[in-house]
Design an enzyme around this catalytic site. Structure first.
Site, PDB file in Angstrom:
ATOM      1  N   TYR A  87      55.897  89.629  38.638  1.00 14.36           N
ATOM      2  CA  TYR A  87      56.005  88.177  38.827  1.00 14.36           C
ATOM      3  C   TYR A  87      55.030  87.749  39.908  1.00 14.36           C
ATOM      4  CZ  TYR A  87      57.878  83.523  39.719  1.00 14.36           C
ATOM      5  OH  TYR A  87      58.010  82.163  39.879  1.00 14.36           O
ATOM      6  N   ASP A  94      49.424  91.582  45.013  1.00 12.77           N
ATOM      7  CA  ASP A  94      50.309  90.463  45.281  1.00 12.77           C
ATOM      8  C   ASP A  94      51.394  90.971  46.223  1.00 12.77           C
ATOM      9  OD1 ASP A  94      52.143  88.481  45.425  1.00 12.77           O
ATOM     10  OD2 ASP A  94      52.259  88.101  43.275  1.00 12.77           O
ATOM     11  N   LYS A 116      56.402  84.398  51.598  1.00 20.67           N
ATOM     12  CA  LYS A 116      57.726  84.799  52.084  1.00 20.67           C
ATOM     13  C   LYS A 116      57.751  85.093  53.595  1.00 20.67           C
ATOM     14  CE  LYS A 116      59.404  85.505  47.511  1.00 20.67           C
ATOM     15  NZ  LYS A 116      58.907  86.133  46.309  1.00 20.67           N
TER      16      LYS A 116
HETATM   17  C1  PLP Z   1      58.136  85.213  45.196  1.00 22.24           C
HETATM   18  C2  PLP Z   1      56.915  85.751  44.636  1.00 22.24           C
HETATM   19  C3  PLP Z   1      55.858  84.929  44.235  1.00 22.24           C
HETATM   20  C4  PLP Z   1      55.969  83.428  44.183  1.00 22.24           C
HETATM   21  O1  PLP Z   1      56.119  82.862  45.439  1.00 22.24           O
HETATM   22  P1  PLP Z   1      56.710  81.372  45.535  1.00 22.24           P
HETATM   23  O2  PLP Z   1      56.612  81.062  46.981  1.00 22.24           O
HETATM   24  O3  PLP Z   1      58.103  81.431  45.000  1.00 22.24           O
HETATM   25  O4  PLP Z   1      55.840  80.495  44.699  1.00 22.24           O
HETATM   26  C5  PLP Z   1      54.673  85.513  43.837  1.00 22.24           C
HETATM   27  N1  PLP Z   1      54.540  86.852  43.817  1.00 22.24           N
HETATM   28  C6  PLP Z   1      55.532  87.681  44.180  1.00 22.24           C
HETATM   29  C7  PLP Z   1      55.307  89.155  44.155  1.00 22.24           C
HETATM   30  C8  PLP Z   1      56.762  87.166  44.579  1.00 22.24           C
HETATM   31  O5  PLP Z   1      57.761  88.008  44.895  1.00 22.24           O
END
Ligand code: PLP
Length: 439
Positions: A152, A247, A275
């Site tokens: 994701y 990511d 985050k």
């Molecule tokens: C949470 C998450 C995202 C998206 O971040 P948002 O701030 O919710 O848009 C992208 N990549 C990873 C790996 C994530 O865990």
């Protein structure tokens, strides 16, 4: 410091709020997984949090292992972060002009991640991943991207294909509204499978601009990379002239100081953060070598902008969070707690003959009703969802707040104490007994 929980688990206020919410907000929530679709029942509306605990509007307290889905590595309302945000708010919430805090946090992040020489702040992980892709395409002059099933990377069009997290929870292949022409440019293969990656490069050859990967997959449960997987990606990308994007929105400053790239000693071309770097406020970033980042406007031609990017409140929260995390021993302590909980759960399931596996990396952990270990999305899908649901509900009733989906990771914070882990494992005893009865 446990606070009293008021009697049996009342829900009337939460239910009344949900009825109102559903009238004005689709599904009653502002992000799908919050609606408890995978586990049933009404989600508690949260009034406040302190340390490892949250309290709902009906007065129930919970030990929280969601931590706002990863940002709250210091626990809820850590005094130093609250002070920093208050101080920043007093000075003005936003200026749409450069501010000193942005320079400080950029320097702090570059010190922690050697592969990041320059970075750009944005407001969400979605934006970070979307912008990193744009830059990768611009820098290579290629159109296609390779991602992993169950990975994701936010909800940008090209990245919704086979996504984990809420997309996997809902069991939808992608999303209506995303034209096939867009997803045709996205190739995907199973996580932890280097020969599938090599195969994708044979098929798409010189068209692949980048590989985007969660260096520890956290949106199909918690799935660590197999030994050699990340190194192999680095090598394949180099061989084909594609960029490697880590990511680290979830793993950055979560699995180690400096993230998974420091922990596993593999250096990506571009890194996405989010985050933890926002300390609970909306902040994220993408960065890489100076040569790549110099292609971003206004230094270069790749356009990307944001009214609230580098927001002073978010930067203050992030910077103070990073300061607390830079202390020696922090990640060892965090990992000791996650490992103790993951192992404790496994032992209690095994004692009952329940097929169960768990994993912990730094401050993230996950578990599944599956013999394990999970290697990819297919494994995660094979887990027993009925048992997960029963276990989740029993834990919630016992005051333990876990992610309401088997496709999400759980998060440990530095505010969780040994006694909290013990309390959680005690609650797990009867939750496993109940789950075991589900066939
Ligand atoms: C949470 C998450 C995202 C998206 O971040 P948002 O701030 O919710 O848009 C992208 N990549 C990873 C790996 C994530 O865990």
């Amino acid at each position: 410091m446990a606070e009293p929980v008021s009697g049996p688990r009342a829900q009337s206020e939460s239910k009344a709020l949900m009825r109102r919410a559903r009238r004005r907000i689709p599904g009653g929530v502002n992000s799908p997984v919050r609606a408890y679709g995978a586990v049933g029942g009404a989600p508690p509306f949260i009034a406040r949090g302190r340390g490892p605990r949250i309290f709902d509007v009906d007065g129930n307290g919970y030990l929280d292992y969601v931590g706002s889905w990863g940002p709250l590595i210091l626990g809820h309302a850590p005094p130093a972060v609250v002070r920093a945000v208050k101080r920043a708010a007093t000075l003005g919430a936003s200026f749409g002009a450069p501010t000193p805090g942005e320079v400080e946090i950029a320097e702090a992040i570059c010190r922690a991640l050697p592969a990041v020489e320059q970075l750009r702040f944005v407001s969400s992980g979605t934006e970070a991943a979307m912008s990193a892709l744009r830059l990768a395409r611009a820098a290579t002059g290629r159109r296609k991207i390779l991602k992993f099933e169950g990975g994701y990377h936010g909800h940008a069009d090209a990245l919704l294909l086979g996504a984990g997290s809420g997309v996997a929870t809902l069991g939808i292949p992608g999303s209506p509204g995303v034209p096939e022409e867009f997803t045709k440019l996205t190739a995907q293969v199973p996580y932890n499978d280097l020969s599938a990656v090599a195969g994708a490069f044979r098929n798409h050859g010189e068209d692949l601009a980048c590989v985007i990967v969660e260096p520890v997959a956290g949106n199909m449960g918690c799935v660590p990379p197999r030994p050699g997987f990340l190194e192999g990606l680095r090598e394949i990308c180099d061989r084909h002239g594609a960029l490697l994007i880590f990511d680290e929105v979830m793993t950055g400053f979560r699995v180690a100081w400096g993230g998974a790239q420091r922990r596993y000693k593999v250096s990506p071309d571009l890194t996405c953060l989010g985050k933890v770097v926002g300390g609970g406020l909306p902040a994220a970033a993408y960065g890489g070598s100076r040569a790549l980042m110099q292609q971003v406007a206004p230094a270069g031609p790749v356009y990307q902008a944001g009214t609230l990017s580098g927001n002073p409140l978010a930067v203050a929260a992030g910077l103070e969070t990073l300061r607390q995390l830079e202390r020696p021993g922090v990640y060892e302590r965090l990992e000791a707690r996650s490992t103790a909980l993951a192992a404790g759960l496994r032992a209690r399931a095994e004692a009952r003959g329940i097929e169960f596996c768990s994993a912990a990396v730094g401050g993230m952990f996950g578990f599944a009703f599956h013999p394990g270990p999970l290697r990819n999305l297919e494994d995660a899908r094979a887990a027993h969802t009925g048992r997960f649901k029963r276990f989740f509900r029993a834990m919630l009733e016992a005051g333990i707040y876990l992610p309401p989906s088997p496709y999400e990771s759980a998060f440990m914070s530095l505010a969780h104490r040994r006694a909290d882990i013990a309390e959680t494992l005690r609650a797990a005893e009867s939750a496993f007994d109940k789950a075991a009865r589900v066939r």
